[in-house]
Write a protein that holds these residues in place. Structure first.
Motif, PDB file in Angstrom:
ATOM      1  N   THR A  39       0.823  -1.271   0.100  1.00 28.88           N
ATOM      2  CA  THR A  39       0.214   0.099  -0.256  1.00 28.88           C
ATOM      3  C   THR A  39       0.878   1.264  -0.033  1.00 28.88           C
ATOM      4  N   ILE A  40       2.245   1.187   0.244  1.00 28.41           N
ATOM      5  CA  ILE A  40       3.060   2.156   0.345  1.00 28.41           C
ATOM      6  C   ILE A  40       3.659   2.214  -1.127  1.00 28.41           C
ATOM      7  N   ASP A  41       4.508   1.211  -1.329  1.00 23.29           N
ATOM      8  CA  ASP A  41       5.164   0.939  -2.577  1.00 23.29           C
ATOM      9  C   ASP A  41       5.045  -0.627  -2.923  1.00 23.29           C
ATOM     10  N   ARG A  42       5.190  -0.969  -4.334  1.00 20.54           N
ATOM     11  CA  ARG A  42       5.358  -2.143  -4.848  1.00 20.54           C
ATOM     12  C   ARG A  42       6.657  -2.801  -4.262  1.00 20.54           C
ATOM     13  N   CYS A  43       7.791  -2.198  -4.121  1.00 17.76           N
ATOM     14  CA  CYS A  43       8.942  -2.396  -3.603  1.00 17.76           C
ATOM     15  C   CYS A  43       8.951  -2.583  -2.220  1.00 17.76           C
ATOM     16  N   ILE A  44       9.410  -3.444  -1.708  1.00 18.31           N
ATOM     17  CA  ILE A  44       9.325  -3.742  -0.334  1.00 18.31           C
ATOM     18  C   ILE A  44      10.412  -2.964   0.362  1.00 18.31           C
ATOM     19  N   ALA A  45      11.658  -2.947  -0.206  1.00 19.29           N
ATOM     20  CA  ALA A  45      12.712  -2.087   0.309  1.00 19.29           C
ATOM     21  C   ALA A  45      12.258  -0.484   0.289  1.00 19.29           C
ATOM     22  N   LYS A  46      11.776  -0.197  -0.639  1.00 19.18           N
ATOM     23  CA  LYS A  46      11.314   1.384  -0.710  1.00 19.18           C
ATOM     24  C   LYS A  46      10.277   1.565   0.233  1.00 19.18           C
ATOM     25  N   ALA A  47       9.269   0.732   0.525  1.00 16.67           N
ATOM     26  CA  ALA A  47       8.472   0.618   1.592  1.00 16.67           C
ATOM     27  C   ALA A  47       9.103   0.857   2.966  1.00 16.67           C
ATOM     28  N   VAL A  48       9.943   0.059   3.156  1.00 19.70           N
ATOM     29  CA  VAL A  48      10.836  -0.039   4.556  1.00 19.70           C
ATOM     30  C   VAL A  48      11.430   1.434   4.637  1.00 19.70           C
ATOM     31  N   ALA A  50      10.542   4.241   3.527  1.00 18.77           N
ATOM     32  CA  ALA A  50       9.309   5.266   3.905  1.00 18.77           C
ATOM     33  C   ALA A  50       8.940   5.102   5.224  1.00 18.77           C
ATOM     34  N   ALA A  51       9.015   3.914   5.908  1.00 25.66           N
ATOM     35  CA  ALA A  51       8.779   3.730   7.255  1.00 25.66           C
ATOM     36  C   ALA A  51       9.721   4.225   8.039  1.00 25.66           C
ATOM     37  N   LEU A  53      11.527   7.104   7.226  1.00 24.93           N
ATOM     38  CA  LEU A  53      11.494   8.239   6.895  1.00 24.93           C
ATOM     39  C   LEU A  53      10.465   9.323   7.530  1.00 24.93           C
ATOM     40  N   PHE A  54       9.313   8.484   7.738  1.00 19.85           N
ATOM     41  CA  PHE A  54       7.982   9.339   8.224  1.00 19.85           C
ATOM     42  C   PHE A  54       7.537   8.731   9.262  1.00 19.85           C
ATOM     43  N   GLU A  55       7.854   9.435  10.429  1.00 17.74           N
ATOM     44  CA  GLU A  55       7.365   9.121  11.743  1.00 17.74           C
ATOM     45  C   GLU A  55       5.861   8.562  11.938  1.00 17.74           C
ATOM     46  N   GLU A  56       4.933   9.236  11.132  1.00 19.74           N
ATOM     47  CA  GLU A  56       3.658   8.901  11.281  1.00 19.74           C
ATOM     48  C   GLU A  56       3.329   7.466  10.673  1.00 19.74           C
ATOM     49  N   MET A  57       4.244   6.946   9.897  1.00 17.18           N
ATOM     50  CA  MET A  57       4.044   5.575   9.442  1.00 17.18           C
ATOM     51  C   MET A  57       3.624   4.482  10.292  1.00 17.18           C
ATOM     52  N   PRO A  58       2.760   3.609   9.957  1.00 18.18           N
ATOM     53  CA  PRO A  58       2.318   2.637  10.822  1.00 18.18           C
ATOM     54  C   PRO A  58       3.326   1.498  10.618  1.00 18.18           C
ATOM     55  N   LEU A  59       3.222   0.434  11.283  1.00 17.40           N
ATOM     56  CA  LEU A  59       4.012  -0.932  11.129  1.00 17.40           C
ATOM     57  C   LEU A  59       3.320  -1.358   9.768  1.00 17.40           C
ATOM     58  N   ILE A  60       4.500  -1.973   9.098  1.00 19.34           N
ATOM     59  CA  ILE A  60       4.176  -2.317   7.613  1.00 19.34           C
ATOM     60  C   ILE A  60       4.531  -3.945   7.643  1.00 19.34           C
ATOM     61  N   TYR A  61       3.768  -4.684   6.950  1.00 16.07           N
ATOM     62  CA  TYR A  61       4.018  -6.204   6.870  1.00 16.07           C
ATOM     63  C   TYR A  61       4.025  -6.847   5.515  1.00 16.07           C
ATOM     64  N   VAL A  62       4.500  -7.974   5.283  1.00 21.65           N
ATOM     65  CA  VAL A  62       4.675  -8.682   4.161  1.00 21.65           C
ATOM     66  C   VAL A  62       4.176 -10.066   4.352  1.00 21.65           C
ATOM     67  N   ALA A  63       3.281 -10.588   3.480  1.00 22.94           N
ATOM     68  CA  ALA A  63       2.631 -11.873   3.771  1.00 22.94           C
ATOM     69  C   ALA A  63       2.643 -12.747   2.289  1.00 22.94           C
ATOM     70  N   ALA A  64       2.392 -14.063   2.519  1.00 24.53           N
ATOM     71  CA  ALA A  64       2.118 -14.928   1.434  1.00 24.53           C
ATOM     72  C   ALA A  64       1.018 -14.325   0.514  1.00 24.53           C
ATOM     73  N   GLY A  65       1.070 -14.458  -0.847  1.00 23.80           N
ATOM     74  CA  GLY A  65      -0.283 -14.190  -1.525  1.00 23.80           C
ATOM     75  C   GLY A  65      -0.381 -12.466  -1.888  1.00 23.80           C
ATOM     76  N   GLN A  66       0.691 -11.894  -1.507  1.00 20.97           N
ATOM     77  CA  GLN A  66       0.491 -10.219  -1.902  1.00 20.97           C
ATOM     78  C   GLN A  66       0.978  -9.991  -3.505  1.00 20.97           C
ATOM     79  N   GLU A  67       0.423 -10.287  -4.194  1.00 23.87           N
ATOM     80  CA  GLU A  67       0.815 -10.360  -5.785  1.00 23.87           C
ATOM     81  C   GLU A  67       1.118  -8.759  -5.958  1.00 23.87           C
ATOM     82  N   GLN A  68       0.463  -7.856  -5.243  1.00 20.51           N
ATOM     83  CA  GLN A  68       0.982  -6.438  -5.722  1.00 20.51           C
ATOM     84  C   GLN A  68       2.460  -6.155  -5.312  1.00 20.51           C
ATOM     85  N   CYS A  69       3.083  -6.929  -4.588  1.00 18.74           N
ATOM     86  CA  CYS A  69       4.433  -6.858  -4.131  1.00 18.74           C
ATOM     87  C   CYS A  69       5.277  -7.233  -5.291  1.00 18.74           C
ATOM     88  N   CYS A  70       6.638  -6.770  -5.528  1.00 19.03           N
ATOM     89  CA  CYS A  70       7.696  -7.027  -6.478  1.00 19.03           C
ATOM     90  C   CYS A  70       7.823  -8.473  -6.365  1.00 19.03           C
TER      91      CYS A  70
END
Length: 258
Positions: A39-48, A50-51, A53-70
């Motif tokens: 939901t932040i970015d297709r690239c997992i590393a870029k989403a990390v 962002a987490a 860089l921006f203090e207001e970011m919530p926890l992020i997670y990766v899980a099986a079946g997330q076809e939107q990820c790289c």
């Protein structure tokens, strides 16, 4: 034993970090308020990034079946098998996959395949891989590793701190080959079968993140046991004892020969 929050503060002090450290852990339930990384970015590393860089970011997670990820990121998280033609896309390309597009990260497809095999089987630490700030509401025994974003001098000092209590001149800090997400998550979090368990990982060597990762920043992934050792060593190390050498207030000006 330091709490995760206290440990994070120690590493901020050691590296004089401007961006807060993140921790990586596995769980079988989605933490309250966490959001999928895609939901932040297709690239997992870029989403990390962002987490961090921006203090207001919530926890992020990766899980099986997330076809939107790289797809490559999902392979390195241990949630998927690589497409049979992926080895060509990241190397020299092939006309029957992605229109012949190629990233030229390795000289041959065979070298990429061998590299992946040498890393070993990748096993996620839980149903969900969670990345977020070092906070006291995280169960300490679940944390696998920490992620730091720092400048070159900061990374040099942090590498020296990681090596402070070891006689190993070669492998306490390593610059690995592989994707950005494997450098920051997979290897330091002990998810790759053959990755050294007590080494700090510095990088990335994958240039595909250069458009979004500032040129002055590097990434350091640290296994949790080594991170705790670094925090324990801080006061007795050169950073604690010779801070003006580690982080000079005055610098020698070197003029190029004309």
């Amino acid at each position: 034993m330091l709490s995760i929050q206290e440990l994070g503060k120690k590493l901020v002090e050691a590296g004089r970090l401007k961006l807060g450290p993140l921790c990586v852990y596995g769980t079988d339930e989605i933490p309250k308020g966490a959001m999928p990384s895609y939901t932040i970015d297709r690239c997992i590393a870029k989403a990390v990034f962002a987490a961090a860089l921006f203090e207001e970011m919530p926890l992020i997670y990766v899980a099986a079946g997330q076809e939107q990820c790289c797809p490559g990121g999902m392979v390195w998280m241990g949630f998927d098998e690589p497409h049979p033609k992926l080895k060509y896309f990241v190397t020299v390309g092939t006309p029957d996959f992605q229109g012949g597009a190629a990233e030229h990260l390795k000289a041959t497809a065979e070298l990429f395949e061998e590299q992946r095999k040498r890393a070993g089987i990748v096993t996620p630490p839980g149903k969900y891989i969670v990345i977020g700030p070092c906070a006291d509401n995280i169960i300490q025994d679940k944390v696998r590793s920490l992620i730091l974003f720092a400048g070159s001098e900061q990374i040099r000092n942090l590498c020296g701190l990681a090596q402070f209590n070891s006689s190993d001149p070669f492998f306490k800090t390593v610059i690995p080959a592989g994707s950005i997400c494997s450098t920051m998550i997979t290897f330091p979090a002990a998810m790759a079968e053959n990755a050294p368990k007590d080494s700090a990982y510095v990088g990335p060597t994958d240039p595909t993140g250069n458009p979004w990762l500032p040129p002055e920043l590097m990434i350091m992934g640290i296994p949790i046991a080594l991170a705790r050792q670094m925090a324990a060593d801080l006061d007795e190390s050169f950073i604690g004892r010779r801070a003006r050498i580690a982080y000079p207030e005055k610098r020698v000006s070197m003029k190029p020969r004309i």
